[in-house]
Write an enzyme that holds these catalytic residues in place. Structure first.
Site, PDB file in Angstrom:
ATOM      1  N   ASP A   1      -9.424   0.317   1.737  1.00  0.00           N
ATOM      2  CA  ASP A   1      -9.424   0.830   0.357  1.00  0.00           C
ATOM      3  C   ASP A   1     -10.741   0.499  -0.332  1.00  0.00           C
ATOM      4  O   ASP A   1     -11.340   1.350  -0.995  1.00  0.00           O
ATOM      5  CB  ASP A   1      -8.271   0.221  -0.445  1.00  0.00           C
ATOM      6  CG  ASP A   1      -6.927   0.865  -0.100  1.00  0.00           C
ATOM      7  OD1 ASP A   1      -6.931   1.750   0.772  1.00  0.00           O
ATOM      8  OD2 ASP A   1      -5.900   0.482  -0.677  1.00  0.00           O
TER       9      ASP A   1
ATOM     10  N   THR B   1      -2.877   5.684  -4.367  1.00  0.00           N
ATOM     11  CA  THR B   1      -1.755   6.455  -3.805  1.00  0.00           C
ATOM     12  C   THR B   1      -0.467   6.212  -4.586  1.00  0.00           C
ATOM     13  O   THR B   1       0.267   7.145  -4.884  1.00  0.00           O
ATOM     14  CB  THR B   1      -1.533   6.075  -2.320  1.00  0.00           C
ATOM     15  OG1 THR B   1      -1.525   4.652  -2.213  1.00  0.00           O
ATOM     16  CG2 THR B   1      -2.638   6.624  -1.451  1.00  0.00           C
ATOM     17  N   THR B   2      -0.207   4.944  -4.942  1.00  0.00           N
ATOM     18  CA  THR B   2       1.020   4.624  -5.687  1.00  0.00           C
ATOM     19  C   THR B   2       0.976   5.279  -7.065  1.00  0.00           C
ATOM     20  O   THR B   2       1.965   5.859  -7.524  1.00  0.00           O
ATOM     21  CB  THR B   2       1.176   3.094  -5.827  1.00  0.00           C
ATOM     22  OG1 THR B   2       1.032   2.510  -4.538  1.00  0.00           O
ATOM     23  CG2 THR B   2       2.509   2.721  -6.400  1.00  0.00           C
TER      24      THR B   2
ATOM     25  N   ASP C   1       0.854  -1.182   0.000  1.00  0.00           N
ATOM     26  CA  ASP C   1       0.000   0.000   0.000  1.00  0.00           C
ATOM     27  C   ASP C   1       0.895   1.239   0.000  1.00  0.00           C
ATOM     28  O   ASP C   1       1.630   1.478   0.971  1.00  0.00           O
ATOM     29  CB  ASP C   1      -0.891  -0.035   1.248  1.00  0.00           C
ATOM     30  CG  ASP C   1      -1.874   1.122   1.290  1.00  0.00           C
ATOM     31  OD1 ASP C   1      -2.431   1.438   0.230  1.00  0.00           O
ATOM     32  OD2 ASP C   1      -2.061   1.712   2.361  1.00  0.00           O
TER      33      ASP C   1
END
Length: 546
Positions: A390, A97-98, A64
Site C-alpha cells: 500500500d 479499498t475499505t 486490508d
C-alpha cells in the site's frame, strides 16, 4: 409466465426464479450493505483486524479491505459487485479499498430511504452522478501539491497508508524504505511502476531488521558448491536459453553399433557443452543468470571457470535484473557479446533466516530495487507485506499526480458541506439525492470516530463546526477525538485515493440501484433450488432468499 386465453405460457425454464421491482432492489441493496458492514470496523488507524480461515484451515489475519473481500466466499451477485469496487481501487491506487466499499454501502442505504419516499431510481442516479461530479471540483480546490524532493511529505503519505496495518511498530523505518525505493525506480518521465520493486518476505528477526537493497535479491542459491560465493565487479550474462543439448524438433533415432561410437557420441555432447560455456566465458561474463535449465556437465564447466550461476529464474525477475544491471536478456548463447552484459559491483550468496539468497548489489543506477521484510511470525510478515505494498503504491501515485489530500475524514466533511450548498441550487427531486450523497459521505468520519471509541454525533458536530469556520483540513484526531489540522499533523494521502473511491462507489451504487428485475436460472447452486443465493458464504444469511 404469461397467460394466453387461460392457458399458461412458460417463458423461463422450470426451476428458474424471478424477482422484480421493489423486492429485487431491496434484496440487492441488502446484500451490498452487508458487505460494507463486514469491512466497516477495519477502517482507520484504530480499525480492528479480521481472522479469515479457508477450507484448508489456512489463516489470514488482516484489516486490508480488498484482502478480506477476496478471501470471503461471497455468493450474492450484488455483493460481488462490491468486491469489484475494492479490486478496482486496489489496482488503481493500492489504498482506500475499505473507504470505497463503506461509501458504496452508505450510498445505497440512503438511496433505499429515498426509494421509500417514492423517488424513482433514475432520479436518484442522476442526483448521485451530479454530486460525484461536483465532488471532483471541490477536491481539486482542497488539493495540496507535492514534489519528488519533498521527502518529509512523501514519508507521511507512506505512514498514513501503513497506519493500522500491523506495522505500527516500525512505521517510520518502513516508510523511509518505501520512499527511497519508489524514488530509485522512478523513470525520467515521472512514471512509477511499482512492479520494479521486489519485496522478499523472511520470517525471523524483527521488523526493524527490514532493509532496502539497491539492486536485486533473488530467492535462489548458486548452482554448484565449487562456484565462488562472492563475485566483485560482476559482469552478468542474462540468458533466456537452456545451457544443455537441445532435442531435435522431429523424431530422430541414432543407431550405434559399437562402444567406441557411443564414446564418440558422448564426447561430442561434452564438447558441445564445453563450447557453450567457453562462448559465455569468452565474453568476460563471470556471473550467469539463466531463465531455463542447465545441464549437470555444463554446471561443472561453469564452476571450473569460476562463474557464479543460477538457473530457472522467473521471467519477471529476469526483467528486473536487466533494469537493475543495465544488461540485455539474450535468447541465444551464440548471440551473446560483451556489450550485452550487465554490471554490478558485487554478486554474493548470503544466508537470511536459514535460506540462501543471491544479492546483486552496488549497481550504477539501478532502476529495479528490492526490499527484504522481516518479522517475528508468518502472519506478521504477511500483514507487513500488505502494508508495504500500500505504501509503495500511494507514494508512486503521489509522485505521478503531485497532488495530496488531508486524511482523517477532512475531505468528506468538506464535501458534505459544499454538496449541501450545491443541492440548494438544484431544483426538483434531484436535490434530495444530492443531499443524501452528502450525508453518505459523512459515514467515513463517523466510522473513524466509532472505531476509535468516540461518540459519532459529538465528533461530527465538532468537525462540521471547524469546517464551517473555514478550516478545510480539519479532520479527526483518533487520539483525542477532537478536530485537528490534518495537514499539520502529517496525515495525508494521494488525491487519487479519494477521487477513485468516490467515483467507483457512485458507479457501483447507481448500477445496483438501476436493477429492478433479477432472473436466476436453475443451477442447483449453493443458493438452493433457484441457484440465486440469498446469503453470502462466511457472512451468514442475508435474510431474504430469492
Amino acid at each position: 409466465m404469461a397467460g394466453l386465453g387461460g392457458t399458461p405460457v412458460l417463458i423461463l425454464r422450470e426451476g428458474s426464479q424471478r424477482t422484480a421491482g421493489r423486492e429485487a432492489q431491496k434484496s440487492n441493496i441488502m446484500a451490498a450493505k452487508a458487505v460494507a458492514t463486514a469491512v466497516r470496523t477495519t477502517l482507520g488507524p484504530k480499525g480492528m483486524d479480521k481472522m479469515l480461515v479457508d477450507t484448508l484451515g489456512d489463516v489470514v489475519i488482516t484489516n486490508d479491505g480488498v484482502t478480506i473481500l477476496k478471501e470471503m466466499d461471497i455468493e450474492h451477485p450484488a455483493a460481488k459487485m462490491m468486491v469489484e469496487i475494492a479490486k478496482t481501487q486496489d489496482d488503481e491506487v493500492g489504498d482506500g479499498t475499505t473507504t470505497a466499499v463503506v461509501l458504496a454501502g452508505e450510498l445505497l442505504k440512503k438511496a433505499e430511504e429515498l426509494l421509500d419516499q417514492e423517488i424513482h431510481p433514475t432520479v436518484i442516479a442522476a442526483g448521485y452522478r451530479a454530486a460525484a461530479e461536483k465532488a471532483m471540483v471541490v477536491l481539486k480546490d482542497m488539493a495540496i501539491e507535492v514534489s519528488k524532493d519533498d521527502d518529509d511529505l512523501l514519508k507521511k503519505i507512506a505512514v498514513t497508508a501503513m497506519t493500522g496495518k500491523g506495522s505500527g511498530i516500525a512505521r517510520d523505518e518502513l516508510s523511509e524504505l518505501s520512499v527511497k525505493a519508489v524514488k530509485a525506480i522512478m523513470d525520467e518521465d515521472g512514471t512509477v511502476d511499482v512492479d520494479n520493486i521486489t519485496v522478499e518476505k523472511k520470517v525471523g528477526g524483527s521488523v526493524t531488521n527490514s532493509e532496502l537493497v539497491y539492486g536485486m535479491v533473488i530467492d535462489k542459491e548458486r548452482l554448484h558448491p565449487n562456484m565462488p560465493k562472492k563475485v566483485k565487479d560482476a559482469k552478468i550474462a542474462l540468458l533466456n536459453s537452456a545451457i544443455e543439448i537441445e532435442k531435435t524438433e522431429v523424431d530422430a533415432k541414432i543407431e550405434i553399433t559399437s562402444p567406441d561410437q557411443l564414446q564418440a557420441f558422448l564426447d561430442q555432447e561434452e564438447t558441445m557443452l564445453k563450447d557453450m560455456v567457453n562462448k559465455i566465458v569468452s565474453t568476460g561474463a563471470n556471473v550467469v543468470f539463466c531463465q531455463k535449465g542447465i545441464d549437470d556437465l555444463a554446471q561443472h564447466f561453469l564452476a571450473k571457470a569460476g562463474v557464479y550461476t543460477i538457473r530457472r529464474i522467473k521471467k519477471s525477475d529476469m526483467e528486473k535484473l536487466a533494469r537493475a544491471t543495465g544488461g540485455r536478456i539474450v535468447t541465444s548463447i551464440h548471440d551473446l557479446t560483451e556489450s550485452e552484459l550487465g554490471h554490478a559491483g558485487l554478486v554474493e550468496e548470503k544466508k537470511i533466516a536459514g535460506d540462501d539468497m543471491t544479492f546483486v548489489v552496488e549497481c550504477d543506477n539501478p532502476k529495479s530495487v528490492s526490499i527484504i521484510l522481516r518479522g517475528g511470525t508468518e502472519h506478521v510478515v504477511d500483514e507487513l507485506d500488505r502494508g508495504m505494498e500500500d505504501a509503495l503504491r500511494v507514494v508512486g501515485v503521489a509522485l505521478e499526480d503531485g497532488l495530496l489530500m488531508p486524511g482523517g475524514g477532512a475531505p468528506e466533511i468538506e464535501l458534505a458541506l459544499r454538496l449541501r450548498e450545491f443541492a440548494a441550487t438544484v431544483g426538483g427531486r434531484e436535490q434530495l439525492a444530492i443531499e443524501a450523497f452528502a450525508e453518505a459521505l459523512e459515514i467515513i468520519p463517523k466510522t473513524l470516530a466509532e472505531n476509535a471509541g468516540f461518540d459519532q454525533i459529538d465528533t461530527l458536530v465538532a468537525l462540521r463546526s471547524s469546517h464551517e469556520k473555514g478550516v478545510k483540513t480539519a479532520g479527526l484526531d483518533v487520539a483525542t477525538g477532537s478536530p485537528i489540522n490534518m495537514e499539520e499533523k502529517g496525515v495525508v494521502e494521494p488525491m487519487r485515493v479519494k477521487t477513485q473511491a468516490i467515483n467507483s462507489a457512485t458507479e457501483a451504487a447507481v448500477m445496483i440501484l438501476r436493477i429492478d428485475d433479477v432472473i436466476a436460472s436453475k443451477s442447483g447452486g449453493p443458493g438452493g433450488e433457484g441457484g440465486m443465493p440469498g446469503g453470502m458464504g462466511g457472512m451468514g444469511d442475508m435474510g431474504e432468499d430469492f
